[in-house]
Design an enzyme around this catalytic site. Structure first.
Site, PDB file in Angstrom:
ATOM      1  N   GLY B  32       0.908  -1.301   0.016  1.00 16.47           N
ATOM      2  CA  GLY B  32      -0.113   0.017  -0.013  1.00 16.47           C
ATOM      3  C   GLY B  32       0.878   1.310   0.142  1.00 16.47           C
ATOM      4  N   LEU B  34       0.611   3.755  -1.986  1.00 12.98           N
ATOM      5  CA  LEU B  34       0.965   3.566  -3.379  1.00 12.98           C
ATOM      6  C   LEU B  34       1.369   4.803  -4.165  1.00 12.98           C
ATOM      7  CD1 LEU B  34      -1.811   1.139  -4.847  1.00 12.98           C
ATOM      8  CD2 LEU B  34       0.245   0.673  -3.742  1.00 12.98           C
ATOM      9  N   HIS B  35       2.442   4.682  -4.656  1.00 17.52           N
ATOM     10  CA  HIS B  35       3.071   5.954  -5.446  1.00 17.52           C
ATOM     11  C   HIS B  35       3.048   5.659  -6.982  1.00 17.52           C
ATOM     12  CE1 HIS B  35       6.691   3.701  -5.205  1.00 17.52           C
ATOM     13  NE2 HIS B  35       6.710   3.526  -3.790  1.00 17.52           N
ATOM     14  N   GLN B  36       3.658   6.586  -7.738  1.00 19.57           N
ATOM     15  CA  GLN B  36       4.047   6.468  -9.164  1.00 19.57           C
ATOM     16  C   GLN B  36       4.649   5.035  -9.448  1.00 19.57           C
ATOM     17  OE1 GLN B  36       2.324   8.281 -11.117  1.00 19.57           O
ATOM     18  NE2 GLN B  36       3.127   6.767 -12.783  1.00 19.57           N
ATOM     19  N   HIS B  38       4.204   2.362  -7.996  1.00 24.36           N
ATOM     20  CA  HIS B  38       3.280   1.212  -7.857  1.00 24.36           C
ATOM     21  C   HIS B  38       2.522   1.288  -9.076  1.00 24.36           C
ATOM     22  CE1 HIS B  38       4.312   1.425  -3.631  1.00 24.36           C
ATOM     23  NE2 HIS B  38       4.362   0.213  -3.656  1.00 24.36           N
ATOM     24  N   VAL B 178      11.359   3.891 -10.860  1.00 25.24           N
ATOM     25  CA  VAL B 178      10.662   5.153 -11.403  1.00 25.24           C
ATOM     26  C   VAL B 178      11.199   6.158 -10.233  1.00 25.24           C
ATOM     27  CG1 VAL B 178       8.358   6.270 -11.352  1.00 25.24           C
ATOM     28  CG2 VAL B 178       8.654   3.779 -12.049  1.00 25.24           C
ATOM     29  N   ARG B 189       8.382   5.064   1.787  1.00 22.32           N
ATOM     30  CA  ARG B 189       9.241   5.704   2.953  1.00 22.32           C
ATOM     31  C   ARG B 189       9.696   6.904   2.908  1.00 22.32           C
ATOM     32  NH1 ARG B 189      10.785  -0.177   3.678  1.00 22.32           N
ATOM     33  NH2 ARG B 189       9.937  -0.719   5.608  1.00 22.32           N
TER      34      ARG B 189
END
Lengths: 283, 283
Positions: B32, B34-36, B38, B178, B189
């Site tokens: 989870g 989630l960022h770019q 993911h 990325v 993090r």
């Protein structure tokens, strides 16, 4: 003659189109040296599935350094006949290198008491070897159902835990112990026994049966049942007891003073250099 | 809004009829937040598969006792939006009890150097937690393809080994790192970093890029590349190096004096209390 594949690729190429047609697959994992016990597993699978795969692989990682890996009987030609007669479709007989492709191993290990009691005490790496190879076979075959014998009662409980914890999408089918007329549980290791030892080994099934009768007639005290079983087996001069233990089912949980049904009464006893196991469910 | 399942049964009931129709399934395992990075995994999966399942599970067993399990960001509502925008179909967000149903654990563990070097030194139980939870997810979903980021380069090598050793019948798809415009590798993090730390952390990507240039221009000596990388990172006062190491690919094999391409140059560096990792492939 039954088809026999030696590589994962061959077996998968065979299974893929059958699975695409929606056919069900039964898997019977064995170490070969097939006897009537295995034949019963195979015929049960053949009844319940479209295709039955029997694996024949003497798995090195479930043998300890001083155990009988090298001596373990290897009888592939005879095994192929047993499989054909029992209604199995294909045999998967890989090499150790095929099953363990890396220099270091990837292990699947069930932790906790379940792998520490009974055979886990004297065979500390045994169940890790079993769960690892069975996981590999499950991933290779992707069976609908997998068949194991109640003879290896602790293995059954360990595999139940593994299937639950790891979410293997299959059904475990456990088949009752198949015995010779004398009562001796069928085992590939029975071939190690001399005629005299084989006849002495009947004490195991006889005593377990008596213990069950005792339990059914109201003797549910743990120590009494264990002592009775030990005493009866010890009456046979050739018997050398490794353990007589009793645990609650499912999961082999520790019992206190009283035995609550269902419980597993299990024994490991040496006759000469041959170690035999047997068990009965108290219920 | 994306569908979200919390139990294995719900997810399997959803997938079963789709699989019976022969649809391909992509799995993107995440914790989870989630960022770019993911989102790129998810959109790659959506391009290559009929159905994309994104798991969102902060896996307790891959955190050490003094690590950030409790603090790890949990942002399920925002995650569902990221999944929808990236083209994912369903989210699987189980509880720890759902994923670890037994009191004792069943572990899947890759042994050998591959799990002992790099992050394995300071996070001894980390990869056992990763391989265990990923095995469970593989068994639950039965994906055609599974997507992981090159950001976690050691995890990628460990999972490659596991898939090979355990015969998981799926394709691992590894997606390049990325990065933010600054060069900082995207990570859940990164949210722990102060503005000052975040700006300082750019030293990692900048230095790795320079090391690659140095390697390409003919400097293939292991010690020289490691020293160069350490020295450059140490010029940033907020950077506290945990490791700078270089291993051969595939499998993270030990290099002697010379770096043979392809090799992994990987770093773990603390900025304040936040531990960041980054890497580049020398080839």
């Amino acid at each position: 003659m039954t088809q026999c594949f030696h590589t994962v690729k061959e077996l998968r190429d065979y299974l893929k189109p059958l699975k695409a047609q929606g056919k069900t697959v039964g898997l019977v994992p064995t170490m070969g040296a097939l006897h009537q016990g295995h034949a019963t597993l195979i015929s049960n699978s053949a009844k319940e599935n479209d295709i039955t795969v029997v694996s024949v692989f003497v798995n090195p990682t479930q043998f300890g350094p001083n155990e009988d890996f090298d001596a373990y009987p290897r009888t592939l030609d005879a095994d192929l006949e047993v499989v054909a007669k029992a209604g199995g479709d294909v045999v998967f007989a890989p090499s150790p290198k095929e099953m363990y492709p890396s220099a270091d191993d990837t292990w699947v290990e069930v932790t906790g008491n379940i792998t520490k009691v009974l055979c886990g005490k004297t065979r500390p790496i045994h169940f890790r070897g079993v769960t690892t190879v069975v996981s590999k076979l499950f991933n290779i075959v992707g069976p609908t159902r997998a068949y194991f014998g109640q003879k290896d009662a602790q293995q059954v409980e360990v595999l139940r835990r593994m299937v639950k914890d790891m979410f293997f999408d299959l059904e475990l089918r456990i088949v009752p112990i198949v015995r010779e007329d004398s009562g001796l549980a069928r085992s590939s290791r029975n071939t190690y026994l001399s005629a005299e030892e084989k006849s002495a080994a009947v004490v195991l099934s006889k005593t377990l049966k008596s213990a069950l009768e005792k339990f059914k007639s109201g003797c549910t005290n743990l120590n009494d049942i264990i002592s009775f079983t030990k005493t009866e087996i010890a009456k046979e001069p050739l018997a050398n007891i490794e353990y007589v233990e009793c645990y609650g089912l499912p999961g082999l949980y520790e019992l206190k003073e009283e035995i609550t049904a269902p419980a597993l009464l299990a024994v490991a006893v040496r006759f000469g250099t041959t170690r035999l196991i047997d068990n009965i469910i108290l219920e």
